[in-house]
Design a protein around this motif. Structure first.
Motif, PDB file in Angstrom:
ATOM      1  N   UNK A 131      72.928  63.032  65.619  1.00  0.00           N
ATOM      2  CA  UNK A 131      71.918  63.121  66.667  1.00  0.00           C
ATOM      3  C   UNK A 131      70.541  63.232  66.018  1.00  0.00           C
ATOM      4  N   UNK A 132      69.661  62.317  66.385  1.00  0.00           N
ATOM      5  CA  UNK A 132      68.258  62.392  65.979  1.00  0.00           C
ATOM      6  C   UNK A 132      67.518  63.051  67.131  1.00  0.00           C
ATOM      7  N   UNK A 133      67.094  64.279  66.936  1.00  0.00           N
ATOM      8  CA  UNK A 133      66.371  65.007  67.974  1.00  0.00           C
ATOM      9  C   UNK A 133      64.934  64.535  67.988  1.00  0.00           C
ATOM     10  N   UNK A 134      64.535  63.910  69.086  1.00  0.00           N
ATOM     11  CA  UNK A 134      63.185  63.364  69.191  1.00  0.00           C
ATOM     12  C   UNK A 134      62.258  64.361  69.879  1.00  0.00           C
ATOM     13  N   UNK A 144      58.253  71.464  71.536  1.00  0.00           N
ATOM     14  CA  UNK A 144      59.157  72.274  70.727  1.00  0.00           C
ATOM     15  C   UNK A 144      58.420  72.763  69.490  1.00  0.00           C
ATOM     16  N   UNK A 145      58.392  74.062  69.281  1.00  0.00           N
ATOM     17  CA  UNK A 145      57.774  74.605  68.085  1.00  0.00           C
ATOM     18  C   UNK A 145      58.694  74.350  66.893  1.00  0.00           C
ATOM     19  N   UNK A 146      58.165  74.410  65.677  1.00  0.00           N
ATOM     20  CA  UNK A 146      59.041  74.285  64.511  1.00  0.00           C
ATOM     21  C   UNK A 146      60.197  75.272  64.535  1.00  0.00           C
ATOM     22  N   UNK A 147      59.952  76.484  64.986  1.00  0.00           N
ATOM     23  CA  UNK A 147      61.027  77.475  65.064  1.00  0.00           C
ATOM     24  C   UNK A 147      62.097  77.041  66.064  1.00  0.00           C
ATOM     25  N   UNK A 148      61.682  76.503  67.192  1.00  0.00           N
ATOM     26  CA  UNK A 148      62.656  76.049  68.190  1.00  0.00           C
ATOM     27  C   UNK A 148      63.427  74.825  67.703  1.00  0.00           C
ATOM     28  N   UNK A 149      62.758  73.932  66.993  1.00  0.00           N
ATOM     29  CA  UNK A 149      63.452  72.781  66.406  1.00  0.00           C
ATOM     30  C   UNK A 149      64.508  73.253  65.415  1.00  0.00           C
ATOM     31  N   UNK A 150      64.154  74.220  64.597  1.00  0.00           N
ATOM     32  CA  UNK A 150      65.099  74.745  63.606  1.00  0.00           C
ATOM     33  C   UNK A 150      66.271  75.441  64.296  1.00  0.00           C
ATOM     34  N   UNK A 151      66.007  76.159  65.361  1.00  0.00           N
ATOM     35  CA  UNK A 151      67.074  76.845  66.094  1.00  0.00           C
ATOM     36  C   UNK A 151      68.046  75.850  66.718  1.00  0.00           C
ATOM     37  N   UNK A 157      75.359  71.243  65.296  1.00  0.00           N
ATOM     38  CA  UNK A 157      75.602  70.635  63.980  1.00  0.00           C
ATOM     39  C   UNK A 157      75.338  69.140  63.926  1.00  0.00           C
ATOM     40  N   UNK A 158      75.477  68.437  65.066  1.00  0.00           N
ATOM     41  CA  UNK A 158      75.260  66.983  65.070  1.00  0.00           C
ATOM     42  C   UNK A 158      73.808  66.616  64.812  1.00  0.00           C
ATOM     43  N   UNK A 159      72.883  67.552  65.056  1.00  0.00           N
ATOM     44  CA  UNK A 159      71.471  67.271  64.797  1.00  0.00           C
ATOM     45  C   UNK A 159      71.258  67.282  63.289  1.00  0.00           C
ATOM     46  N   UNK A 160      71.201  66.101  62.724  1.00  0.00           N
ATOM     47  CA  UNK A 160      71.013  65.937  61.283  1.00  0.00           C
ATOM     48  C   UNK A 160      69.600  65.490  60.927  1.00  0.00           C
ATOM     49  N   UNK A 161      68.889  64.991  61.943  1.00  0.00           N
ATOM     50  CA  UNK A 161      67.538  64.468  61.730  1.00  0.00           C
ATOM     51  C   UNK A 161      66.657  64.859  62.905  1.00  0.00           C
ATOM     52  N   UNK A 162      65.422  65.183  62.616  1.00  0.00           N
ATOM     53  CA  UNK A 162      64.433  65.478  63.651  1.00  0.00           C
ATOM     54  C   UNK A 162      63.314  64.452  63.522  1.00  0.00           C
ATOM     55  N   UNK A 163      62.984  63.823  64.643  1.00  0.00           N
ATOM     56  CA  UNK A 163      61.870  62.874  64.666  1.00  0.00           C
ATOM     57  C   UNK A 163      60.684  63.568  65.328  1.00  0.00           C
ATOM     58  N   UNK A 164      59.648  63.802  64.531  1.00  0.00           N
ATOM     59  CA  UNK A 164      58.492  64.557  65.009  1.00  0.00           C
ATOM     60  C   UNK A 164      57.380  63.633  65.479  1.00  0.00           C
ATOM     61  N   UNK A 172      53.352  69.981  61.150  1.00  0.00           N
ATOM     62  CA  UNK A 172      54.605  70.359  61.806  1.00  0.00           C
ATOM     63  C   UNK A 172      55.813  69.941  60.969  1.00  0.00           C
ATOM     64  N   UNK A 173      55.683  68.840  60.210  1.00  0.00           N
ATOM     65  CA  UNK A 173      56.741  68.470  59.262  1.00  0.00           C
ATOM     66  C   UNK A 173      56.940  69.592  58.254  1.00  0.00           C
ATOM     67  N   UNK A 174      55.841  70.040  57.675  1.00  0.00           N
ATOM     68  CA  UNK A 174      55.913  71.098  56.660  1.00  0.00           C
ATOM     69  C   UNK A 174      56.491  72.382  57.238  1.00  0.00           C
ATOM     70  N   UNK A 175      56.034  72.768  58.417  1.00  0.00           N
ATOM     71  CA  UNK A 175      56.496  74.015  59.030  1.00  0.00           C
ATOM     72  C   UNK A 175      57.969  73.939  59.412  1.00  0.00           C
ATOM     73  N   UNK A 176      58.399  72.779  59.888  1.00  0.00           N
ATOM     74  CA  UNK A 176      59.807  72.626  60.268  1.00  0.00           C
ATOM     75  C   UNK A 176      60.715  72.665  59.050  1.00  0.00           C
ATOM     76  N   UNK A 177      60.342  71.947  58.007  1.00  0.00           N
ATOM     77  CA  UNK A 177      61.165  71.926  56.800  1.00  0.00           C
ATOM     78  C   UNK A 177      61.201  73.285  56.111  1.00  0.00           C
ATOM     79  N   UNK A 178      60.148  74.071  56.263  1.00  0.00           N
ATOM     80  CA  UNK A 178      60.150  75.414  55.683  1.00  0.00           C
ATOM     81  C   UNK A 178      61.220  76.284  56.322  1.00  0.00           C
ATOM     82  N   UNK A 179      61.581  75.941  57.572  1.00  0.00           N
ATOM     83  CA  UNK A 179      62.594  76.716  58.300  1.00  0.00           C
ATOM     84  C   UNK A 179      63.994  76.137  58.175  1.00  0.00           C
ATOM     85  N   UNK A 180      64.076  74.827  58.010  1.00  0.00           N
ATOM     86  CA  UNK A 180      65.395  74.185  57.973  1.00  0.00           C
ATOM     87  C   UNK A 180      65.891  73.917  56.560  1.00  0.00           C
TER      88      UNK A 180
END
Length: 308
Positions: A131-134, A144-151, A157-164, A172-180
């Protein structure tokens, strides 16, 4: 299920002037995108005007894309719907057609919470695909905040990719990857408008429908090879065209006109209701392409004709 990376082209849906799907142009466009060296093809996204296709048309576009891409480029399919049952059925159809992933945006105005988590989990489990979460606030009204994307990525588990695609994307890329961490990959979008800065902040590529997919491929391949200067030079040279195509409200119309200028589709028709470009804007686009030397830099190769 595997995370996505590289350049994934979101396929436009060509139409004839009467609004019917132009299958010959669709196949020509598919052949050109594959020849450009993309890492994958995404079909039935917002940029493909999927929301304007009926069920039979969606299936036909999926069928043609699967036939063209099979064995040459992996396929992701947009299945964003407000109803879980409909989204699951579409995801299962995508899986049956050979897709490796589905792109899903939150249903309209459905904010983060148990209902959204269940929606995404059901799609992933029933389809058995990545699943690519768009994240695309301008379309669905969900931020969706980076924290919510990470949650969400942790809970599904199917969410393997996030499209920002919510601004500012590089931060937001940096903040999301810092959490995931490395649990997911993050791709940019928005016609590649911020691609270079997204890569600098850790993005694993981009998923968008920019009319010159070769530009994005060249940037990504240089970046992946560690040639940052070449990636930057290509990006900054074509940034005026990237920015022009990314304009809200007319992006699809600009893209289709550029694809028509390249000879990849016969008509730039956008299904109604949709934007129409002023004739002066069309002339300006042609002039911008000329000034950048884009047609000479990326000539269209001899392509296999439409398979209908």
């Amino acid at each position: 299920m595997h995370p996505l990376k590289g350049v994934w082209n979101i396929l436009a849906t060509p139409f004839q002037p009467d609004g019917e799907i132009d299958e010959r142009s669709l196949n020509r466009l598919l052949e050109s995108v594959i020849a450009a060296g993309v890492d994958g093809i995404t079909v039935l996204g917002v940029a493909g005007e999927a929301q304007k296709l009926n069920q039979a048309e969606r299936r036909r576009v999926l069928e043609l894309t699967a036939a063209a891409s099979n064995g040459r480029a992996p396929m992701c399919c947009g299945v964003s719907q407000d109803g879980t049952r409909v989204a699951v059925e579409m995801a299962q159809e995508a899986a049956a057609a050979g897709a490796v992933a589905v792109m899903v945006a939150p249903p309209t105005f459905l904010q983060p919470g148990p209902a959204l988590t269940a929606h995404l989990r059901n799609i992933g489990e029933e389809a058995g695909l990545t699943v690519v979460l768009q994240d695309f606030p301008p379309v669905n009204g969900v931020t969706l905040t980076p924290a919510q994307l990470a949650q969400l990525a942790d809970a599904v588990p199917a969410i393997q990719t996030i499209k920002l695609e919510g601004l500012p994307t590089p931060q937001r890329v940096a903040e999301t990857l810092a959490l995931t961490g490395d649990a997911v990959t993050v791709l940019g979008g928005l016609s590649g408008n911020f691609l270079f800065d997204e890569l600098r902040r850790g993005a694993a590529g981009t998923m968008n429908g920019f009319a010159f997919a070769e530009v994005l491929v060249r940037i990504w391949q240089a970046w992946r090879a560690g040639d940052v200067d070449s990636a930057a030079a290509t990006y900054f040279h074509y940034l005026p065209l990237l920015a022009t195509e990314a304009q809200p409200g007319i992006s699809i119309a600009v893209r289709k006109h550029l694809l028509q200028l390249r000879g990849l589709i016969d008509h730039s028709f956008v299904r109604r209701p949709g934007p129409e470009l002023h004739e002066g804007v069309k002339r300006d686009l042609a002039d911008t392409v000329r000034r950048l030397g884009a047609l000479d830099a990326f000539p269209v190769p001899d392509l296999q004709e439409a398979r209908t």
